[in-house]
Write an enzyme that holds these catalytic residues in place. Structure first.
Site, mmCIF file in Angstrom:
data_model
loop_
_atom_site.group_PDB
_atom_site.id
_atom_site.type_symbol
_atom_site.label_atom_id
_atom_site.label_comp_id
_atom_site.label_asym_id
_atom_site.label_seq_id
_atom_site.Cartn_x
_atom_site.Cartn_y
_atom_site.Cartn_z
ATOM 1 N N HIS A 67 0.841 -1.195 0.000
ATOM 2 C CA HIS A 67 0.000 0.000 0.000
ATOM 3 C C HIS A 67 0.879 1.249 0.000
ATOM 4 O O HIS A 67 2.103 1.173 0.120
ATOM 5 C CB HIS A 67 -0.972 0.014 1.190
ATOM 6 C CG HIS A 67 -0.316 0.049 2.543
ATOM 7 N ND1 HIS A 67 0.304 1.173 3.053
ATOM 8 C CD2 HIS A 67 -0.198 -0.910 3.505
ATOM 9 C CE1 HIS A 67 0.772 0.920 4.260
ATOM 10 N NE2 HIS A 67 0.477 -0.351 4.559
ATOM 11 N N CYS B 165 3.419 -4.480 6.737
ATOM 12 C CA CYS B 165 3.021 -4.282 5.340
ATOM 13 C C CYS B 165 4.178 -3.697 4.528
ATOM 14 O O CYS B 165 5.222 -3.343 5.079
ATOM 15 C CB CYS B 165 1.819 -3.343 5.263
ATOM 16 S SG CYS B 165 0.282 -4.086 5.859
#
Length: 424
Positions: free
Chosen positions: A376, A400
């Site tokens: 992301h 992430c």
């Protein structure tokens, strides 16, 4: 002509004798090691049984015989005795605390253990706490072979101290007996702030070292394509050390399952390639020079390779052994303790925005590769107007993979579900 033939025959005979000798030596070595292990295991089982029956003289004689006759097992002997006696001492401490064992009996057993020169300073400390007449050197180090200098310990009492538990925990930690070590460290109360803080640090290191061991053993099994064994090994870890829901172990099991499925699919599709397909190769550093030698397949025309050391996400385009590097994006992966998982994954789902109340930040254009792990954008505030951390090129996330907004959007727009993701 005959001379040439005779020379070839002599050379062949010489080679044959050489290989025959090699086979004989290997067989002898294997036989010696097997016999050594067999006799060692028998001796140790007899020792455990004898010591547990309080036949201390016979037990000590068994260990002396084993130590003198089995040179190959001396290092293992010390480690096994360390682990065994650490457990015995732990039971003694618990028995004294519950009132099930008189201190005189405890002193007798601890004095016998002292003869093995294994738990040196911790035994000195324990014996001194139980027997005011016992003399020891309070500065001696655990597992040292230094002779005690018979310094009187005038600050003794009839109870096990916090320092005793800390010392025994450290003994077990150094012997890689992490479960026993944690049990000792957990006995240290907050009232002893210094020892308590040390114990907390050791508990964290116990968990870290044990997890490192588990993952390393699993990698070795994977390298030899023992996927089912690796899964079974990871699924049976000691939950007294790590949580039964440990995320890293769970992620690794998922990764190995994907490895196994991929290997099975590959062999079914290319049965003649079974001997050359190397699963370990897919976890080495991938670059443009070797990417087409690793039998990498993807269900889409792309695959993603994330290099944790480079903090870079590479996008390859093509097909099996016909890949070319298309793009590379500077990235930011998980910080220590919240590392981005290593392994083989696949893209499964996406959305344009998420927000984490826990961390009070969100990300744009996310693409999932496993569970709640995503590619992301760099993190934004709740209003999606302000970047709260622009760090890229070094670990900074909670697991992430962070990218520039435009890079995360490119993946969001172009990388379909089913695309292979390789992280190492």
């Amino acid at each position: 002509m005959n001379s040439t033939i005779n020379n070839k025959q002599k050379n062949n005979f010489t080679l044959f004798r050489f290989f025959l000798l090699c086979i004989i030596f290997i067989t002898l070595g294997f036989g010696v090691n097997t016999y050594s292990s067999y006799t060692y295991n028998n001796n140790m089982n007899e020792f455990y049984s004898t010591f547990n029956k309080y036949d201390f003289d016979k037990a000590l004689n068994i260990i002396d015989t084993t130590n003198n006759s089995n040179i190959l097992k001396k290092k293992q002997l010390k480690a096994d005795l360390n682990s065994y006696f650490t457990g015995i001492v732990g039971m003694i401490i618990e028995s004294i605390a519950s009132g099930d064992m008189p201190e005189s009996d405890a002193i007798s057993i601890l004095s016998e253990i002292k003869k093995y020169d294994i738990l040196n300073s911790s035994l000195d400390s324990l014996l001194a706490s139980l027997d005011s007449n016992y003399k020891y050197n309070p500065t001696s180090k655990p597992n040292s072979n230094n002779t005690n200098t018979n310094i009187d310990n005038n600050d003794t009492n009839s109870s096990i101290t916090e320092s005793d538990n800390l010392t025994l925990g450290i003994e077990a930690f150094e012997n890689k007996d992490y479960s026993t070590a944690i049990s000792y460290f957990n006995k240290i109360s907050k009232s002893s702030s210094s020892d308590f803080n040390k114990a907390k640090d050791y508990i964290l290191n116990c968990k870290k070292n044990y997890k490192t061991h588990l993952l390393a053993e699993a990698e070795e099994l994977i390298a030899n394509k023992y996927y089912t064994d690796a899964i079974a090994f990871l699924s049976s870890y000691d939950t007294s050390i790590l949580s039964s829901e440990d995320k890293d172990i769970s992620n690794k099991i998922n990764s190995v399952e994907m490895f196994r499925d991929e290997y099975t699919d590959h062999i079914q599709a290319y049965p003649n390639d079974a001997s050359t397909y190397a699963s370990s190769a897919i976890l080495q550093t991938i670059n443009i020079n070797n990417v087409n030698n690793l039998n990498i397949e993807s269900k889409t025309p792309y695959f993603i390779y994330l290099s944790l050391s480079d903090q870079t996400t590479y996008i390859y385009e093509g097909s099996l052994n016909n890949w070319k590097l298309d793009k590379s994006f500077s990235s930011s992966t998980g910080i220590p303790g919240e590392e981005t998982p290593k392994g083989i994954f696949s893209v499964s789902g996406r959305d344009s925005w998420f927000f984490s109340n826990e961390f009070q930040q969100g990300g744009k254009y996310w693409v999932r590769f496993m569970g709640d792990y995503l590619f992301h954008s760099v993190p934004f505030d709740e209003k999606q107007t302000k970047i709260v951390d622009e760090t890229l090129g070094t670990a900074a996330s909670h697991g992430c993979v962070r990218l520039k907004v435009e890079d995360s959007k490119w993946i969001y727009d172009n990388i379909d579900d089913g695309t292979k993701v390789i992280i190492n």
